[in-house]
Write a protein that holds these residues in place. Sequence first.
Motif, PDB file in Angstrom:
ATOM      1  N   GLN A 217       0.821  -1.216   0.000  1.00 34.83           N
ATOM      2  CA  GLN A 217       0.000   0.000   0.000  1.00 34.83           C
ATOM      3  C   GLN A 217       0.855   1.267   0.000  1.00 34.83           C
ATOM      4  O   GLN A 217       0.408   2.329  -0.410  1.00 34.83           O
ATOM      5  CB  GLN A 217      -0.971   0.005   1.186  1.00 34.83           C
ATOM      6  N   GLY A 218       2.092   1.174   0.438  1.00 29.36           N
ATOM      7  CA  GLY A 218       2.989   2.321   0.447  1.00 29.36           C
ATOM      8  C   GLY A 218       3.344   2.823  -0.933  1.00 29.36           C
ATOM      9  O   GLY A 218       3.908   3.910  -1.079  1.00 29.36           O
ATOM     10  N   LEU A 219       3.017   2.061  -1.962  1.00 29.91           N
ATOM     11  CA  LEU A 219       3.313   2.486  -3.337  1.00 29.91           C
ATOM     12  C   LEU A 219       2.331   3.529  -3.853  1.00 29.91           C
ATOM     13  O   LEU A 219       2.622   4.208  -4.842  1.00 29.91           O
ATOM     14  CB  LEU A 219       3.306   1.279  -4.272  1.00 29.91           C
ATOM     15  N   VAL A 220       1.182   3.659  -3.212  1.00 32.57           N
ATOM     16  CA  VAL A 220       0.176   4.619  -3.679  1.00 32.57           C
ATOM     17  C   VAL A 220       0.782   6.019  -3.634  1.00 32.57           C
ATOM     18  O   VAL A 220       1.358   6.436  -2.632  1.00 32.57           O
ATOM     19  CB  VAL A 220      -1.106   4.534  -2.826  1.00 32.57           C
ATOM     20  N   GLY A 221       0.686   6.706  -4.768  1.00 32.08           N
ATOM     21  CA  GLY A 221       1.248   8.047  -4.896  1.00 32.08           C
ATOM     22  C   GLY A 221       2.563   8.073  -5.659  1.00 32.08           C
ATOM     23  O   GLY A 221       2.997   9.126  -6.121  1.00 32.08           O
ATOM     24  N   GLN A 222       3.211   6.924  -5.791  1.00 32.05           N
ATOM     25  CA  GLN A 222       4.474   6.854  -6.529  1.00 32.05           C
ATOM     26  C   GLN A 222       4.200   6.641  -8.014  1.00 32.05           C
ATOM     27  O   GLN A 222       3.144   6.154  -8.402  1.00 32.05           O
ATOM     28  CB  GLN A 222       5.338   5.703  -6.017  1.00 32.05           C
ATOM     29  N   VAL A 223       5.184   6.975  -8.847  1.00 33.85           N
ATOM     30  CA  VAL A 223       5.080   6.733 -10.285  1.00 33.85           C
ATOM     31  C   VAL A 223       5.472   5.277 -10.542  1.00 33.85           C
ATOM     32  O   VAL A 223       6.481   4.791 -10.029  1.00 33.85           O
ATOM     33  CB  VAL A 223       5.996   7.694 -11.072  1.00 33.85           C
ATOM     34  N   LEU A 224       4.646   4.600 -11.335  1.00 31.32           N
ATOM     35  CA  LEU A 224       4.879   3.177 -11.621  1.00 31.32           C
ATOM     36  C   LEU A 224       5.956   2.993 -12.683  1.00 31.32           C
ATOM     37  O   LEU A 224       5.920   3.620 -13.733  1.00 31.32           O
ATOM     38  CB  LEU A 224       3.586   2.511 -12.088  1.00 31.32           C
ATOM     39  N   GLU A 225       6.890   2.114 -12.392  1.00 29.79           N
ATOM     40  CA  GLU A 225       7.899   1.672 -13.355  1.00 29.79           C
ATOM     41  C   GLU A 225       7.831   0.155 -13.405  1.00 29.79           C
ATOM     42  O   GLU A 225       7.290  -0.482 -12.499  1.00 29.79           O
ATOM     43  CB  GLU A 225       9.282   2.144 -12.916  1.00 29.79           C
TER      44      GLU A 225
END
Length: 129
Positions: free
Chosen positions: A71-79
């Motif tokens: 869930q900590g990935l929310v807000g990051q740009v996906l690669e």
Amino acid sequence: MTAPATRLLPLALVAVLAACSPGNTPEDDGTEQEQAITAAQQAAESAKVPPPNGAADAPPPAPTCDATQVQGLVGQVLEDATAEQARVDAGAKTVRVLEPDQMVTMEFDGERLNIEVDATKKIVAVRCG
């Protein structure tokens, strides 16, 4: 009670009730009741036998995906590397990136991680299914 046994219970009850229907002679009632009981016993015995290859009544596999881990990935740009690492961290077998206005199948797969992104590839949600 197992699923096959619960399916056969109504059939056994119908057979027993049918033996009690009016219009039968007492001799017929006894014979029909014995036949119904025998049929119910045979049905119960056949329900104990597992289906071939365990396919028909086997429960679905337990889901292995746990989206709470990523869930900590929310807000990051996906690669690409982020998606693969998220799959591993969530314990999922596969990962699916869902973009805005993308057509998506609605089947649930408890072993798949879904990463929803906006138009700028920013992660807006992470869930299993």
